[in-house]
Design a protein around this motif. Structure first.
Motif, PDB file in Angstrom:
ATOM      1  N   ARG A  18       0.948  -1.277   0.212  1.00  0.00           N
ATOM      2  CA  ARG A  18       0.035   0.066   0.148  1.00  0.00           C
ATOM      3  C   ARG A  18       0.835   1.180   0.072  1.00  0.00           C
ATOM      4  O   ARG A  18       0.392   2.209  -0.674  1.00  0.00           O
ATOM      5  CB  ARG A  18      -0.913  -0.138   1.167  1.00  0.00           C
ATOM      6  CG  ARG A  18      -1.819   1.191   0.974  1.00  0.00           C
ATOM      7  CD  ARG A  18      -3.004   1.167   2.319  1.00  0.00           C
ATOM      8  NE  ARG A  18      -3.283   2.841   2.304  1.00  0.00           N
ATOM      9  CZ  ARG A  18      -4.419   3.072   2.530  1.00  0.00           C
ATOM     10  NH1 ARG A  18      -5.394   2.047   2.807  1.00  0.00           N
ATOM     11  NH2 ARG A  18      -4.853   4.234   2.497  1.00  0.00           N
ATOM     12  N   ILE A  19       1.789   1.327   0.853  1.00  0.00           N
ATOM     13  CA  ILE A  19       2.800   2.524   0.906  1.00  0.00           C
ATOM     14  C   ILE A  19       3.434   2.553  -0.689  1.00  0.00           C
ATOM     15  O   ILE A  19       3.602   3.634  -1.253  1.00  0.00           O
ATOM     16  CB  ILE A  19       3.852   2.185   1.711  1.00  0.00           C
ATOM     17  CG1 ILE A  19       3.491   2.113   3.154  1.00  0.00           C
ATOM     18  CG2 ILE A  19       5.080   3.089   1.599  1.00  0.00           C
ATOM     19  CD1 ILE A  19       4.388   1.733   4.302  1.00  0.00           C
ATOM     20  N   ALA A  20       3.850   1.490  -1.304  1.00  0.00           N
ATOM     21  CA  ALA A  20       4.547   1.257  -2.337  1.00  0.00           C
ATOM     22  C   ALA A  20       3.604   2.054  -3.455  1.00  0.00           C
ATOM     23  O   ALA A  20       3.824   2.958  -4.385  1.00  0.00           O
ATOM     24  CB  ALA A  20       4.986   0.139  -2.935  1.00  0.00           C
ATOM     25  N   ASN A  21       2.218   1.853  -3.233  1.00  0.00           N
ATOM     26  CA  ASN A  21       1.114   1.987  -4.337  1.00  0.00           C
ATOM     27  C   ASN A  21       1.158   3.629  -4.133  1.00  0.00           C
ATOM     28  O   ASN A  21       0.856   4.406  -5.091  1.00  0.00           O
ATOM     29  CB  ASN A  21      -0.031   1.302  -3.905  1.00  0.00           C
ATOM     30  CG  ASN A  21      -1.061   1.251  -4.908  1.00  0.00           C
ATOM     31  OD1 ASN A  21      -0.717   1.208  -6.194  1.00  0.00           O
ATOM     32  ND2 ASN A  21      -2.167   1.646  -4.662  1.00  0.00           N
ATOM     33  N   ALA A  22       0.938   3.966  -2.835  1.00  0.00           N
ATOM     34  CA  ALA A  22       0.743   5.487  -2.619  1.00  0.00           C
ATOM     35  C   ALA A  22       1.845   6.146  -3.375  1.00  0.00           C
ATOM     36  O   ALA A  22       1.803   7.363  -3.837  1.00  0.00           O
ATOM     37  CB  ALA A  22       0.938   5.853  -1.033  1.00  0.00           C
ATOM     38  N   ILE A  23       3.246   5.819  -3.247  1.00  0.00           N
ATOM     39  CA  ILE A  23       4.184   6.544  -3.841  1.00  0.00           C
ATOM     40  C   ILE A  23       4.256   6.444  -5.396  1.00  0.00           C
ATOM     41  O   ILE A  23       4.399   7.607  -5.844  1.00  0.00           O
ATOM     42  CB  ILE A  23       5.627   5.725  -3.532  1.00  0.00           C
ATOM     43  CG1 ILE A  23       5.825   5.786  -1.958  1.00  0.00           C
ATOM     44  CG2 ILE A  23       6.918   6.496  -4.134  1.00  0.00           C
ATOM     45  CD1 ILE A  23       7.083   5.037  -1.471  1.00  0.00           C
ATOM     46  N   THR A  24       3.811   5.399  -6.001  1.00  0.00           N
ATOM     47  CA  THR A  24       3.832   5.400  -7.564  1.00  0.00           C
ATOM     48  C   THR A  24       2.566   5.917  -7.893  1.00  0.00           C
ATOM     49  O   THR A  24       2.621   6.719  -8.947  1.00  0.00           O
ATOM     50  CB  THR A  24       3.758   3.960  -7.985  1.00  0.00           C
ATOM     51  OG1 THR A  24       2.843   3.154  -7.329  1.00  0.00           O
ATOM     52  CG2 THR A  24       5.113   3.232  -7.984  1.00  0.00           C
ATOM     53  N   ARG A  25       1.490   5.921  -7.261  1.00  0.00           N
ATOM     54  CA  ARG A  25       0.300   6.484  -7.965  1.00  0.00           C
ATOM     55  C   ARG A  25       0.106   7.813  -7.214  1.00  0.00           C
ATOM     56  O   ARG A  25      -1.020   8.581  -7.744  1.00  0.00           O
ATOM     57  CB  ARG A  25      -1.017   5.571  -7.753  1.00  0.00           C
ATOM     58  CG  ARG A  25      -0.716   4.037  -8.245  1.00  0.00           C
ATOM     59  CD  ARG A  25      -1.711   3.103  -8.063  1.00  0.00           C
ATOM     60  NE  ARG A  25      -3.014   3.612  -9.013  1.00  0.00           N
ATOM     61  CZ  ARG A  25      -3.725   2.611  -9.239  1.00  0.00           C
ATOM     62  NH1 ARG A  25      -3.820   1.733  -8.903  1.00  0.00           N
ATOM     63  NH2 ARG A  25      -4.598   3.224  -9.845  1.00  0.00           N
ATOM     64  N   GLY A  26       0.550   8.022  -5.976  1.00  0.00           N
ATOM     65  CA  GLY A  26       0.176   9.610  -5.583  1.00  0.00           C
ATOM     66  C   GLY A  26      -1.213   9.386  -4.835  1.00  0.00           C
ATOM     67  O   GLY A  26      -1.821   8.445  -4.993  1.00  0.00           O
ATOM     68  N   ILE A  27      -1.357  10.612  -4.422  1.00  0.00           N
ATOM     69  CA  ILE A  27      -2.813  10.366  -3.885  1.00  0.00           C
ATOM     70  C   ILE A  27      -3.516  11.838  -4.236  1.00  0.00           C
ATOM     71  O   ILE A  27      -2.962  13.108  -4.203  1.00  0.00           O
ATOM     72  CB  ILE A  27      -2.840  10.687  -2.203  1.00  0.00           C
ATOM     73  CG1 ILE A  27      -1.976   9.390  -1.700  1.00  0.00           C
ATOM     74  CG2 ILE A  27      -4.078  10.817  -1.609  1.00  0.00           C
ATOM     75  CD1 ILE A  27      -1.667   9.519  -0.200  1.00  0.00           C
ATOM     76  N   LYS A  28      -4.688  11.807  -4.875  1.00  0.00           N
ATOM     77  CA  LYS A  28      -5.250  12.542  -5.675  1.00  0.00           C
ATOM     78  C   LYS A  28      -5.330  14.087  -4.756  1.00  0.00           C
ATOM     79  O   LYS A  28      -6.043  13.976  -3.744  1.00  0.00           O
ATOM     80  CB  LYS A  28      -6.447  12.233  -6.201  1.00  0.00           C
ATOM     81  CG  LYS A  28      -6.954  13.060  -7.574  1.00  0.00           C
ATOM     82  CD  LYS A  28      -7.941  12.379  -8.380  1.00  0.00           C
ATOM     83  CE  LYS A  28      -8.471  13.254  -9.341  1.00  0.00           C
ATOM     84  NZ  LYS A  28      -9.660  13.718  -9.648  1.00  0.00           N
TER      85      LYS A  28
END
Lengths: 134, 146
Positions: free
Chosen positions: A93-103
């Motif tokens: 989930r952390i990796a996901n936040a980094i790659t996709r960002g948070i709108k």
């Protein structure tokens, strides 16, 4: 300033000053590096590869994340980020936040960091858990 | 020695932000003044602009010292780095050297520059103004785009 020789020499002196300035900056950089990096060297050799990953992550973090999340992950960066200490979120989930960002909150880093670099960042963000106590 | 991490997040980036804008602005002012002076005919307006250009580049050069020092401390001595920081540095180092060099050149020659020397100086100054603007752009990108 009325002496003609000084204006003839000026370009050479200007070049010398420019090079001296760069040299001075380099010396300062080495000095700062030596002071700031000294602590990072004292890691047991058994943990070297993990430590390397964390150190790599720390470099990226300082560059890309600290101004929002704070150098210590406390969320006190200048540009306002979340507290990253003791996150309950999974690595994925952390990796996901980094790659996709948070709108609207956090930029994406997909183009900036490849998956290996993201995992280094995750490893570094994880260290905030252990280091939370002052 | 273990530097206090809080210092790196708050104090140094603030100092860098506060100090970096002086040399950028002054180098641009110097370029505008010298360019206008170069285009004007002889007279007190031109002399005034040349004088303004003189002090602007001199103070720009002085201003580079805290800007570069705070930047280096903030990044813990990183002279190149990656991505945005790398591009920042690609433009910062040449413009830092150029601003210092141009200031020395200008201060040493004072008002005694020949027209040709003025043209060369102005050209170099315009290139430098472009470089420092690019450096500032990439520095700004680091704040806006992480």
């Amino acid at each position: 300033m009325k002496r003609p020789p000084s204006s003839a020499l000026a370009p050479a002196l200007a070049l010398a000053a420019a090079l001296t300035a760069l040299g001075g900056a380099w010396v300062l950089a080495c000095g700062v590096k030596a002071l700031a990096g000294g602590a990072a060297q004292a890691v047991p050799s058994s943990a070297v590869s993990e430590a390397d990953r964390v150190a790599r992550g720390q470099r990226f973090y300082t560059q890309s994340c600290a101004h929002c999340h704070g150098e210590t992950g406390d969320g006190q960066g200048e540009d306002g980020g979340a507290d990253l200490r003791g996150l309950a979120a999974s690595n994925a989930r952390i990796a996901n936040a980094i790659t996709r960002g948070i709108k609207g909150e956090m930029p994406t880093f997909r183009k900036r960091y490849d998956p290996q670099e993201v995992s280094a960042l995750v490893a570094y963000v994880r260290t905030f858990t252990a280091a939370a106590a002052p | 020695m273990h530097p206090d991490p809080a210092l790196w997040t708050t104090l140094w980036p603030k100092l860098h932000g506060a100090s970096a804008h002086f040399p950028i602005a002054l180098a641009l002012v110097a370029a505008v003044c010298e360019a206008a002076a170069f285009l004007l005919g002889e007279g007190s307006r031109r002399d005034g602009l040349r004088a303004a250009g003189f002090y602007a580049i001199a103070f720009a050069a002085l201003g580079t010292v805290p800007a570069v020092a705070s930047g280096l401390v903030m990044t813990k001595g990183e002279t190149l780095g990656h991505d945005l920081l790398f591009w920042h540095h690609v433009f910062v180092w040449p413009s830092f050297a150029a601003i210092v060099g141009l200031a020395v050149w200008r201060v040493l020659t004072g008002e005694k520059m020949s027209r040709r020397a003025q043209a060369r100086y102005l050209l170099a100054l315009l290139v430098t103004a472009g470089l420092i603007s690019a450096a500032g752009y990439w520095g700004g990108e680091m704040i806006v785009n992480g």
